[in-house]
Design a protein around this motif. Structure first.
Motif, PDB file in Angstrom:
ATOM      1  N   ASP A   1     -49.731  16.068 -15.509  1.00 33.67           N
ATOM      2  CA  ASP A   1     -49.675  16.283 -14.067  1.00 33.67           C
ATOM      3  C   ASP A   1     -48.543  17.268 -13.761  1.00 33.67           C
ATOM      4  OD1 ASP A   1     -50.245  16.004 -11.412  1.00 33.67           O
ATOM      5  OD2 ASP A   1     -49.460  13.976 -11.204  1.00 33.67           O
ATOM      6  N   ARG A   2     -48.876  18.343 -13.064  1.00 28.36           N
ATOM      7  CA  ARG A   2     -47.866  19.363 -12.751  1.00 28.36           C
ATOM      8  C   ARG A   2     -47.114  18.967 -11.490  1.00 28.36           C
ATOM      9  NH1 ARG A   2     -48.855  25.872 -13.297  1.00 28.36           N
ATOM     10  NH2 ARG A   2     -46.676  26.514 -13.043  1.00 28.36           N
ATOM     11  N   THR A   3     -45.880  18.569 -11.676  1.00 26.66           N
ATOM     12  CA  THR A   3     -45.038  18.119 -10.565  1.00 26.66           C
ATOM     13  C   THR A   3     -43.793  18.999 -10.486  1.00 26.66           C
ATOM     14  OG1 THR A   3     -43.745  16.591 -11.937  1.00 26.66           O
ATOM     15  CG2 THR A   3     -45.802  15.734 -10.983  1.00 26.66           C
TER      16      THR A   3
ATOM     17  N   ALA B   1     -40.731  18.181 -10.605  1.00 28.26           N
ATOM     18  CA  ALA B   1     -39.735  17.746 -11.588  1.00 28.26           C
ATOM     19  C   ALA B   1     -40.045  18.260 -12.992  1.00 28.26           C
ATOM     20  CB  ALA B   1     -39.649  16.220 -11.602  1.00 28.26           C
ATOM     21  N   ARG B   2     -41.328  18.508 -13.274  1.00 34.54           N
ATOM     22  CA  ARG B   2     -41.728  18.953 -14.613  1.00 34.54           C
ATOM     23  C   ARG B   2     -41.864  20.466 -14.718  1.00 34.54           C
ATOM     24  NH1 ARG B   2     -46.642  14.618 -15.682  1.00 34.54           N
ATOM     25  NH2 ARG B   2     -45.357  12.882 -16.449  1.00 34.54           N
ATOM     26  N   GLU B   3     -41.775  21.162 -13.604  1.00 35.18           N
ATOM     27  CA  GLU B   3     -42.108  22.591 -13.563  1.00 35.18           C
ATOM     28  C   GLU B   3     -41.372  23.407 -14.620  1.00 35.18           C
ATOM     29  OE1 GLU B   3     -44.299  25.744 -12.534  1.00 35.18           O
ATOM     30  OE2 GLU B   3     -44.539  23.754 -11.615  1.00 35.18           O
ATOM     31  N   GLU B   4     -40.085  23.170 -14.803  1.00 37.09           N
ATOM     32  CA  GLU B   4     -39.289  23.961 -15.735  1.00 37.09           C
ATOM     33  C   GLU B   4     -39.207  23.341 -17.132  1.00 37.09           C
ATOM     34  OE1 GLU B   4     -38.307  26.892 -14.708  1.00 37.09           O
ATOM     35  OE2 GLU B   4     -39.122  26.434 -12.716  1.00 37.09           O
ATOM     36  N   LEU B   5     -39.896  22.243 -17.336  1.00 38.31           N
ATOM     37  CA  LEU B   5     -39.820  21.543 -18.626  1.00 38.31           C
ATOM     38  C   LEU B   5     -40.907  21.970 -19.603  1.00 38.31           C
ATOM     39  CD1 LEU B   5     -39.099  17.889 -17.406  1.00 38.31           C
ATOM     40  CD2 LEU B   5     -37.453  19.633 -18.161  1.00 38.31           C
ATOM     41  N   PHE B   6     -41.944  22.656 -19.087  1.00 40.55           N
ATOM     42  CA  PHE B   6     -43.083  23.035 -19.926  1.00 40.55           C
ATOM     43  C   PHE B   6     -43.525  24.459 -19.601  1.00 40.55           C
ATOM     44  CE2 PHE B   6     -43.184  18.460 -19.319  1.00 40.55           C
ATOM     45  CZ  PHE B   6     -43.348  17.988 -20.612  1.00 40.55           C
ATOM     46  N   LYS B   7     -44.337  25.018 -20.484  1.00 45.58           N
ATOM     47  CA  LYS B   7     -44.988  26.309 -20.231  1.00 45.58           C
ATOM     48  C   LYS B   7     -46.454  26.015 -19.928  1.00 45.58           C
ATOM     49  CE  LYS B   7     -41.776  29.007 -23.042  1.00 45.58           C
ATOM     50  NZ  LYS B   7     -41.582  29.883 -24.231  1.00 45.58           N
TER      51      LYS B   7
ATOM     52  N   HIS C   1     -53.337  14.622  -7.931  1.00 46.36           N
ATOM     53  CA  HIS C   1     -52.925  14.993  -9.287  1.00 46.36           C
ATOM     54  C   HIS C   1     -53.493  16.365  -9.638  1.00 46.36           C
ATOM     55  CE1 HIS C   1     -51.061  11.234 -10.531  1.00 46.36           C
ATOM     56  NE2 HIS C   1     -52.029  10.606  -9.921  1.00 46.36           N
ATOM     57  N   ARG C   2     -52.626  17.238 -10.132  1.00 50.19           N
ATOM     58  CA  ARG C   2     -53.049  18.545 -10.633  1.00 50.19           C
ATOM     59  C   ARG C   2     -52.882  18.507 -12.149  1.00 50.19           C
ATOM     60  NH1 ARG C   2     -48.885  22.076  -8.317  1.00 50.19           N
ATOM     61  NH2 ARG C   2     -50.127  23.805  -9.152  1.00 50.19           N
ATOM     62  N   VAL C   3     -53.967  18.217 -12.832  1.00 53.40           N
ATOM     63  CA  VAL C   3     -53.931  17.937 -14.272  1.00 53.40           C
ATOM     64  C   VAL C   3     -54.024  19.238 -15.069  1.00 53.40           C
ATOM     65  CG1 VAL C   3     -55.051  16.694 -16.146  1.00 53.40           C
ATOM     66  CG2 VAL C   3     -54.961  15.683 -13.866  1.00 53.40           C
ATOM     67  N   HIS C   4     -53.061  19.450 -15.962  1.00 53.44           N
ATOM     68  CA  HIS C   4     -52.941  20.708 -16.697  1.00 53.44           C
ATOM     69  C   HIS C   4     -52.923  20.527 -18.216  1.00 53.44           C
ATOM     70  CE1 HIS C   4     -51.809  22.337 -12.822  1.00 53.44           C
ATOM     71  NE2 HIS C   4     -51.665  23.535 -13.334  1.00 53.44           N
ATOM     72  N   LEU C   5     -53.191  21.651 -18.880  1.00 52.21           N
ATOM     73  CA  LEU C   5     -52.795  21.877 -20.263  1.00 52.21           C
ATOM     74  C   LEU C   5     -51.436  22.565 -20.199  1.00 52.21           C
ATOM     75  CD1 LEU C   5     -56.009  23.571 -21.734  1.00 52.21           C
ATOM     76  CD2 LEU C   5     -55.209  21.289 -22.324  1.00 52.21           C
ATOM     77  N   ALA C   6     -50.509  22.175 -21.066  1.00 52.89           N
ATOM     78  CA  ALA C   6     -49.197  22.820 -21.066  1.00 52.89           C
ATOM     79  C   ALA C   6     -48.591  22.801 -22.465  1.00 52.89           C
ATOM     80  CB  ALA C   6     -48.258  22.125 -20.085  1.00 52.89           C
TER      81      ALA C   6
END
Length: 244
Positions: free
Chosen positions: A88-90, A92-98, A205-210
């Protein structure tokens, strides 16, 4: 001279082998609507989308693993060359993953067991008085904690979480409807035995591959381009519409 050439060849082969191993991608996920085990195989729409993306990107050296969500999440946080879904792209997680791309959007609903205690909820605030099941490190756990929920019962995975609802160890369970249907099917219970009492429409929920942050930009860019092509062709939406 011959021995020097042989040594150089061996070093070159070792370097190629190391480089290949270093660039191998591990795809990690949890047992969910998007990925699940069937007859010894890892299947599901998220699995197919991840596979198609990597193959189109010519990133064919990959393996997939099914983990408890907390374990999958920790691997993606701390290890290189890890592709994770459904993430889920939130903020808080924005800068933790590509981020590679969005595979699905869904709305979380709060479910209770039909015929049990009477529960009426008109706002998220009113839900704070009930015991609610969540999966460790899942976005729903984080979100509810941020909203001041303190009666959260943490499970290792979706199935354990769902079983607690069936056993009346929790009063409410947050999940999208399609996940609720899959969990009901896997537990051999009728979906109509669940009753929706509230919808978190304000928090889709915006479900992503990251990818993990330490994955190379080149690998990420290849996967992003491949995913964009897959989505533009309508294939991502078509796969997600298929019945599990």
């Amino acid at each position: 001279m011959h021995s020097r050439l042989t040594l150089c060849s061996c070093l070159l082969l070792a370097l190629i082998s190391f480089k290949s191993h270093a660039e191998a991608i591990e795809v990690v996920t949890e047992d969910s609507l998007y990925a699940y085990a069937r007859e010894g195989q890892l299947v599901g729409p998220g699995t197919r989308i991840a596979e198609e993306t990597l193959k189109r990107a010519e990133l064919t050296d990959f393996r997939m693993g099914l983990y408890p969500w907390a374990r999958a999440y920790e691997k993606a946080l701390h290890e290189p060359n890890v592709l994770i879904f459904p993430l889920d792209r939130t903020p808080a997680r924005e800068e933790l993953f590509k981020w590679v791309g969005e595979i699905h959007q869904s709305t979380t609903k709060l479910y209770k067991m039909r015929g049990g205690e009477a529960i009426t909820i008109n706002s998220l605030e009113e839900a704070k008085q009930y015991d609610i099941g969540v999966v460790r490190n899942d976005a729903k756990q984080v979100y509810l904690q941020q909203q001041g929920f303190t009666r959260l019962v943490v499970s290792v995975d979706n199935h354990d979480n769902f079983q607690k609802l069936l056993n009346h160890q929790i009063q409410l369970l947050p999940m999208p409807e399609n996940t609720a249907r899959l969990m009901s099917k896997d537990a051999a219970v009728d979906f109509t035995s669940l009753e929706e009492v509230y919808s978190l429409d304000e928090r889709p929920h915006r479900v992503h591959l990251a990818f993990s942050l330490s994955t190379s930009d080149e690998v990420v860019a290849k996967a992003q381009r491949a995913f964009e092509q897959l989505k533009a062709s309508g294939e991502v939406a078509r796969i997600m519409r298929e019945e599990p």
